[in-house]
Design an enzyme around this catalytic site. Structure first.
Site, PDB file in Angstrom:
ATOM      1  N   TYR A 138       1.210  19.752  -6.945  1.00  0.00           N
ATOM      2  CA  TYR A 138       2.232  20.661  -6.419  1.00  0.00           C
ATOM      3  C   TYR A 138       3.366  19.851  -5.804  1.00  0.00           C
ATOM      4  O   TYR A 138       3.119  18.913  -5.030  1.00  0.00           O
ATOM      5  CB  TYR A 138       1.618  21.569  -5.338  1.00  0.00           C
ATOM      6  CG  TYR A 138       2.660  22.319  -4.562  1.00  0.00           C
ATOM      7  CD1 TYR A 138       3.123  23.552  -5.000  1.00  0.00           C
ATOM      8  CD2 TYR A 138       3.226  21.774  -3.398  1.00  0.00           C
ATOM      9  CE1 TYR A 138       4.107  24.221  -4.308  1.00  0.00           C
ATOM     10  CE2 TYR A 138       4.212  22.440  -2.700  1.00  0.00           C
ATOM     11  CZ  TYR A 138       4.651  23.668  -3.160  1.00  0.00           C
ATOM     12  OH  TYR A 138       5.639  24.321  -2.486  1.00  0.00           O
ATOM     13  N   GLU A 225      10.515  24.445  -6.332  1.00  0.00           N
ATOM     14  CA  GLU A 225       9.074  24.382  -6.337  1.00  0.00           C
ATOM     15  C   GLU A 225       8.589  24.093  -7.758  1.00  0.00           C
ATOM     16  O   GLU A 225       8.999  24.770  -8.699  1.00  0.00           O
ATOM     17  CB  GLU A 225       8.523  25.733  -5.853  1.00  0.00           C
ATOM     18  CG  GLU A 225       7.125  25.678  -5.363  1.00  0.00           C
ATOM     19  CD  GLU A 225       6.690  27.021  -4.780  1.00  0.00           C
ATOM     20  OE1 GLU A 225       7.170  28.063  -5.253  1.00  0.00           O
ATOM     21  OE2 GLU A 225       5.863  27.014  -3.865  1.00  0.00           O
TER      22      GLU A 225
END
Lengths: 414, 287
Positions: A138, A225
């Site tokens: 991530y 993101e």
């Protein structure tokens, strides 16, 4: 549009705990990019992304799948996360299968945990090559309000809901504060080592992380993101997904990004309001509200409920509203058929009360407003404002304070 | 006494457009000593009786201002604040709304270790009634006195002031700190100043849902501030997940709710007003 459910990249406040807030610029709604748009922006900065292309039609999706050799992933493009679980992301092993998936997904109403129960119509697809994924990581960047700097976040636990990871184990989220405009090489290396990225992929991961930070800065993003950022069996580091929000306040210097706004993804009344410099959010009650200032507008909603009613909307006409904006504000409030009374609560600072009063009178005459209007006016040029209302011959209910105004408005709304 | 601005404050106005000129005139009416204006391209002219300069450096050399009131449009506002920081003005109140967050990150960097305190941006500014108005708040609703008011929201600041004045309670200084993600002065900075100001005897603090600024301020109050404080949190009834105009004003994941903030305030001994119409009366009951 339904509730804009808040998704954030595990924002970590100054205290080190997960704050749970979307960090967005003041004023307007941040402009969301579709995944395919975000990937185009990121590619231009040197962030590796899978090969692929956007498709509006099943035929385009088929030809994209042909170009990519048939083994592809077909991804719905909507402004909401959770697409995979909702059935909006499908793997195909052949061109025919890709076509079948495209036909099923295009035009479907995709319901995810971020779209609300009514879901979202899928009008675009992204058709991409499949990659030999070894690991999922991530990556995210957003503004840390306490530090007043952007923070680059990374976690070895990619591919899953990052909020859940952060809630379970805050130490699973690594963070590097971005000083100045860029993520330094040593910071990206520190993350790469901490994530345990294998030596053969390390250099490309470091390069991609630095490119991501540069894209965030130079695009005036409020959020980037990448979940997941994948390491492939052949040693590549690739942004498999991409989410990017742009600071609306900065769009004046990014005409290219401003063009990417997809109005089809936004609530028409809210877009209409934005176009007139107003901040409107539709709610479920029957007392329409027109207020200047976000804080007073929220407080007005509070006091309407305290008086036993329900607000029909949030509407902040802002600091410098003119007659035209006032008129458009009324038009937007009244386009909601639930509205049975309107409470106008203005404490004029920049917004002069006489200007507002002229706007109210003009709008009432032009729009032939049929619902009761309860006004509470204070501030700059309030005397002139009250005269304008009194001289108009129109039937306004003037309250002396906001509590009385709320009680009157709630009573008239029934 | 008062905090931040008083009758000795020498003000320079940055940005003399329509709003800048209107409000400069209002500030003069309510006691501001405006000694200069800065508006690139209009140097050598005069506005409302004060000289206008092309650059802040010239304005400082000629007129010795110590506080700026900035109305420069959003695209150039951060630049104007940086110019004031470079000129070492003690105080800048930036009214401008809609400044890109990235620009404010640069400003926040420049503020650290500088001689300047920034109020705002996207705020009404600061007023010490009867002494100096450095902002866009309607001056006539204020009354000199000893209650300090601090708020994230501009119009709710006016609301509190209006209620106090109508109850005959005056104010020492009133400050709107602004609702943007990056602001120059926060609740704690202001509460600390009010606490140290001998002529401020009570405080109204108005917060909003979202963020943790109110909780942090309540924590600060707990150990340090002995003066009576009334608190209010706007947005108690706002639906989760919707941003109500201000950056901070959004709730998600059950965090940043009005209930949590009210509880933090109550735990710190702050009297929470039940509705925004009860700010003045709640304070009146305490003093």
């Amino acid at each position: 549009m339904e509730l804009r459910y808040v998704r954030h990249p595990g924002y970590i406040g100054g205290s080190g705990g997960l704050s749970g807030f979307l960090i967005v610029p003041h004023g307007r709604i941040p402009m969301k990019l579709h995944e395919y748009q975000a990937k185009e922006v990121l590619r231009a900065y040197g962030v590796p992304t899978p090969r692929g292309s956007m498709a509006n039609t099943v035929a385009d999706a088929r030809s994209a799948a042909e170009d990519l050799g048939g083994k592809v992933v077909v991804k719905a493009q909507i402004h909401a996360g959770g697409r995979g679980k909702g059935g909006g992301v499908k793997l195909a092993h052949s061109v025919d299968e890709a076509e079948r998936h495209a036909a099923a997904i295009l035009g479907m109403t995709l319901v995810t945990h971020q779209t609300g129960p009514q879901g979202r119509l899928v009008q675009r697809l992204l058709v991409e090559e499949q990659l030999p994924i070894e690991r999922e990581i991530y990556l995210g960047i957003t503004l840390d309000r306490a530090l007043e700097k952007p923070v680059f976040m990374a976690s070895a636990q990619g591919g899953v809901e990052i909020e859940e990871v952060a809630a379970r184990d805050p130490s699973a989220i690594l963070r590097e504060v971005i000083h100045g405009a860029q993520l330094q090489g040593y910071q990206a290396r520190r993350l790469a080592f901490a994530l345990g990225i294998a030596p053969e992929a390390r250099a490309s991961a470091v390069q991609a992380m630095q490119a991501l930070a540069k894209a965030y800065d130079e695009s005036d993003a409020s959020l980037v993101e990448i979940n997941p950022f994948v390491l492939t069996a052949d040693g590549r580091a690739v942004a498999l997904d991409a989410k990017m929000d742009i600071d609306d306040n900065a769009l004046f210097r990014h005409p290219d990004l401003a063009e990417l706004r997809d109005l089809g993804e936004e609530e028409p009344l809210e877009t209409d309001a934005i176009d007139h410099g107003l901040n409107y959010i539709k709610l479920d009650g029957n007392v329409g509200c027109m207020v200047n200032g976000a804080g007073l507008a929220m407080a007005t909603m509070d006091i309407i409920q305290y008086a036993g009613g329900m607000p029909a909307n949030f509407l902040d006409v802002g600091g410098g509203a003119n007659k035209d904006q006032i008129k458009n504000g009324f038009r937007i409030i009244l386009s909601d058929p639930n509205v049975k009374a309107i409470m106008i609560n203005i404490f004029g600072g920049i917004l002069k009360v006489d200007v507002l009063a002229e706007g109210i009178v003009a709008a009432a005459q032009e729009l032939k407003i049929g619902v009761p209007m309860v006004l509470r006016l204070e501030g700059t040029n309030v005397e002139q404002g009250r005269e304008i209302l009194a001289d108009s011959g129109l039937d306004f209910i003037v309250a002396s304070d906001m509590k009385e105004a709320a009680q009157q408005a709630v009573a008239r709304a029934g | 006494m008062s905090i931040l601005v008083d009758e000795t404050t020498r003000v320079v106005v940055q940005g003399l457009g329509r709003a800048g000129l209107f409000h400069a005139e209002q500030c003069i009416r309510f006691g501001a000593k405006i000694v200069a204006g800065v508006h690139p391209g209009r140097g050598g002219s005069e506005a409302l009786g004060f000289p206008v300069f092309d650059t802040m450096r010239e304005a400082v050399a000629e007129a010795r201002p110590d506080a700026s009131l900035a109305f420069v449009p959003a695209a150039g506002a951060a630049d104007a604040v940086l110019e004031a920081i470079e000129a070492e003005l003690a105080l800048v109140a930036c009214i401008t709304e809609g400044i890109p967050a990235r620009d404010m990150v640069r400003v926040a960097d420049a503020l650290r270790g500088s001689a300047t305190r920034l109020i705002g941006p996207n705020c009404p500014g600061v007023i010490s009634p009867g002494k100096c108005k450095l902002g866009i708040m309607p001056g006539h609703i204020h009354k000199p006195g000893s209650v300090g008011v601090v708020s994230r929201s501009g119009t709710l600041t006016y609301e509190a002031v209006g209620q106090l004045s109508s109850l005959g309670i005056g104010q020492s200084t009133c400050i709107g700190i602004g609702g943007d993600p990056v602001i120059g002065t926060n609740f704690i900075d202001v509460l600390e100043m009010f606490n140290e100001d001998p002529d401020t005897t009570g405080i109204i603090m108005i917060g909003e849902i979202g963020g943790t600024a109110e909780e942090q301020a309540a924590e600060f109050v707990k150990g340090r501030v002995k003066k009576p404080i009334v608190g209010f949190i706007a947005g108690a009834t706002a639906p989760p997940g919707r941003r109500m105009g201000h950056a901070g004003a959004i709730i998600s994941g059950g965090k940043g709710t009005a209930a949590e903030k009210q509880a933090a305030m109550e735990a710190a001994g702050i009297a929470v007003a039940p509705t925004p119409a009860d700010l003045g009366s709640t304070l009146a009951a305490l003093i």
